[in-house]
Write an enzyme that holds these catalytic residues in place. Structure first.
Site, mmCIF file in Angstrom:
data_model
loop_
_atom_site.group_PDB
_atom_site.id
_atom_site.type_symbol
_atom_site.label_atom_id
_atom_site.label_comp_id
_atom_site.label_asym_id
_atom_site.label_seq_id
_atom_site.Cartn_x
_atom_site.Cartn_y
_atom_site.Cartn_z
ATOM 1 N N HIS A 1 2.163 3.198 -9.001
ATOM 2 C CA HIS A 1 1.961 1.764 -9.276
ATOM 3 C C HIS A 1 3.125 1.238 -10.109
ATOM 4 C CE1 HIS A 1 -1.880 2.173 -7.466
ATOM 5 N NE2 HIS A 1 -2.508 2.721 -8.493
ATOM 6 N N ASP B 1 0.833 -1.206 0.000
ATOM 7 C CA ASP B 1 0.000 0.000 0.000
ATOM 8 C C ASP B 1 0.869 1.259 0.000
ATOM 9 O OD1 ASP B 1 -2.341 1.424 -0.053
ATOM 10 O OD2 ASP B 1 -2.691 1.321 2.110
ATOM 11 N N LEU C 1 10.772 -20.565 -4.760
ATOM 12 C CA LEU C 1 9.919 -19.647 -3.996
ATOM 13 C C LEU C 1 8.534 -19.725 -4.623
ATOM 14 C CD1 LEU C 1 9.564 -17.054 -2.059
ATOM 15 C CD2 LEU C 1 9.920 -15.738 -4.137
ATOM 16 N N TRP D 1 2.841 7.947 -2.667
ATOM 17 C CA TRP D 1 4.248 8.085 -3.095
ATOM 18 C C TRP D 1 4.316 9.004 -4.314
ATOM 19 C CZ3 TRP D 1 7.044 7.245 -7.511
ATOM 20 C CH2 TRP D 1 8.435 7.169 -7.387
HETATM 21 C C1 IPE Z 1 -5.424 -2.796 -0.143
HETATM 22 O O1 IPE Z 1 -5.060 -1.491 -0.381
HETATM 23 C C2 IPE Z 1 -5.392 -3.603 -1.387
HETATM 24 C C3 IPE Z 1 -4.105 -3.699 -2.066
HETATM 25 C C4 IPE Z 1 -2.943 -3.292 -1.648
HETATM 26 C C5 IPE Z 1 -4.157 -4.377 -3.307
HETATM 27 P P1 IPE Z 1 -6.108 -0.310 -0.436
HETATM 28 O O2 IPE Z 1 -5.321 0.936 -0.488
HETATM 29 O O3 IPE Z 1 -7.102 -0.537 -1.510
HETATM 30 O O4 IPE Z 1 -6.816 -0.484 0.982
HETATM 31 P P2 IPE Z 1 -7.888 0.422 1.740
HETATM 32 O O5 IPE Z 1 -9.124 0.435 0.909
HETATM 33 O O6 IPE Z 1 -7.309 1.782 1.906
HETATM 34 O O7 IPE Z 1 -8.074 -0.248 3.041
HETATM 35 C C1 IPE Z 2 -1.658 0.210 -3.295
HETATM 36 O O1 IPE Z 2 -1.427 1.582 -3.352
HETATM 37 C C2 IPE Z 2 -1.879 -0.376 -4.671
HETATM 38 C C3 IPE Z 2 -3.240 -0.857 -4.920
HETATM 39 C C4 IPE Z 2 -4.226 -0.826 -4.094
HETATM 40 C C5 IPE Z 2 -3.460 -1.416 -6.217
HETATM 41 P P1 IPE Z 2 -2.604 2.623 -3.329
HETATM 42 O O2 IPE Z 2 -2.983 2.921 -4.729
HETATM 43 O O3 IPE Z 2 -3.694 2.164 -2.457
HETATM 44 O O4 IPE Z 2 -1.868 3.878 -2.707
HETATM 45 P P2 IPE Z 2 -2.474 4.917 -1.693
HETATM 46 O O5 IPE Z 2 -2.973 4.147 -0.515
HETATM 47 O O6 IPE Z 2 -3.559 5.645 -2.411
HETATM 48 O O7 IPE Z 2 -1.308 5.788 -1.358
HETATM 49 MG MG MG Z 3 -4.104 2.462 -0.489
#
Ligand code: IPE
Ligand code: IPE
Ligand code: MG
Length: 269
Positions: free
Chosen positions: A45, A28, A139, A33
């Site tokens: 991403h 996450d 792995l 970032w």
């Molecule tokens: C959780 O991240 C899912 C993934 C990392 C794929 P999110 O950023 O979507 O989670 P919430 O919704 O903030 O809890």
């Molecule tokens: C996690 O990063 C990646 C996915 C959920 C696919 P986020 O996209 O949730 O990044 P934040 O939480 O918005 O920073």
């Molecule tokens: Mg997120």
């Protein structure tokens, strides 16, 4: 060769290894970032894929046998359509690019989640990659895509009931374990969530029952081998009691004590 089923941490006390056998990560913080750098969220991403590479390499070097990465949750469809579509493209491009290298490195590749909503071309590529790497044993890399812990438990219950149409009661944890999408691996020893949030977000609800939880503010694109070392060091400082007392643990560590009840936990390679 038939693989032995893995120990259920609530039914038998698992063997605790110094290095976690199974690390499961919620990656996450990509969006934040990128925003910190005045870039579009999706740039985060793209950068996150670098961290995936670094963590796979580090896990191989450390002897972690299973790595499970949450790439896209069943709730992530709620994001703007262009971000969802970018993530799908990125998954496809990254897989296409990395498939040979993963195979050369002896990685067993699996994807868990409800793939029915994915483009047929992507599903096809996933299935081909899984088949290519099915016999590798260095792995086991699992990508959770359109995955939800509740979905997993529900589909497992349905499959369990279909398998035993005559049975009305008396189901065991093992019966359900066998139908979960991660039935080929041990429960995670170490769960990591980057990005500062302290929640499970519908990840491996059943399998995290006794995992050690580690939360870090580090954003996923900044997560590297050093950051993984910190998480593993934290894991190593924990006392995994599985319901017992500290005194009991110390007692069982003495050389004269009986070996742990379960000795087949490492017999999965
Ligand atoms: C959780 O991240 C899912 C993934 C990392 C794929 P999110 O950023 O979507 O989670 P919430 O919704 O903030 O809890
Ligand atoms: C996690 O990063 C990646 C996915 C959920 C696919 P986020 O996209 O949730 O990044 P934040 O939480 O918005 O920073
Ligand atoms: Mg997120």
């Amino acid at each position: 060769m038939a693989r032995k089923p893995f120990t259920s941490s609530t039914r038998e006390i698992p063997e605790v290894a110094g290095v976690p056998r199974h690390v499961a990560i919620i990656m996450d913080g990509n969006g934040r970032w990128a925003r910190k750098r005045f870039m579009p969220r999706v740039a985060g991403h793209g950068r996150g894929v670098e961290s995936v590479r670094a963590v796979i390499r580090a896990c191989i070097a450390k002897g972690v046998s299973h790595l499970t990465l949450f790439a896209f949750s069943s709730e992530n469809w709620r994001r703007p359509a262009d971000e969802v579509s970018f993530l799908m493209q990125l998954f496809m491009r990254s897989l296409q690019k990395e498939i040979d290298r993963l195979h050369e490195n002896g990685i067993r590749f699996r994807v868990i989640g409800d793939l029915s909503r994915f483009e047929p071309a992507l599903v096809d590529m996933i299935r081909r990659a899984e088949a290519l790497m099915a016999d590798n044993d260095r792995l086991t890399l699992t990508i959770a895509a359109n995955y939800g812990g509740r979905w997993d438990i529900l589909q497992a219950v349905e499959r369990m009931l279909t398998k035993h149409p005559e049975r009305r009661s008396g189901f065991t944890e093992e019966d359900l374990n066998a139908e979960l999408s991660l039935n080929y691996g041990p429960e995670p020893d170490l769960f990591i969530r980057t990005g500062g949030e302290q929640r499970i977000s519908n990840f491996l609800l059943w399998q995290l029952a006794y995992s050690e939880l580690y939360f870090t503010d580090t954003l996923w694109p900044d997560f590297d081998e050093k950051a993984l070392d910190l998480a593993i060091a934290s894991y190593q400082s924990r006392e995994r009691r599985f319901g017992r007392t500290s005194e009991q643990l110390r007692e069982s560590d003495k050389p004269s004590a009986q070996p742990a009840a379960n000795s087949d936990a490492a017999d999965h390679a």
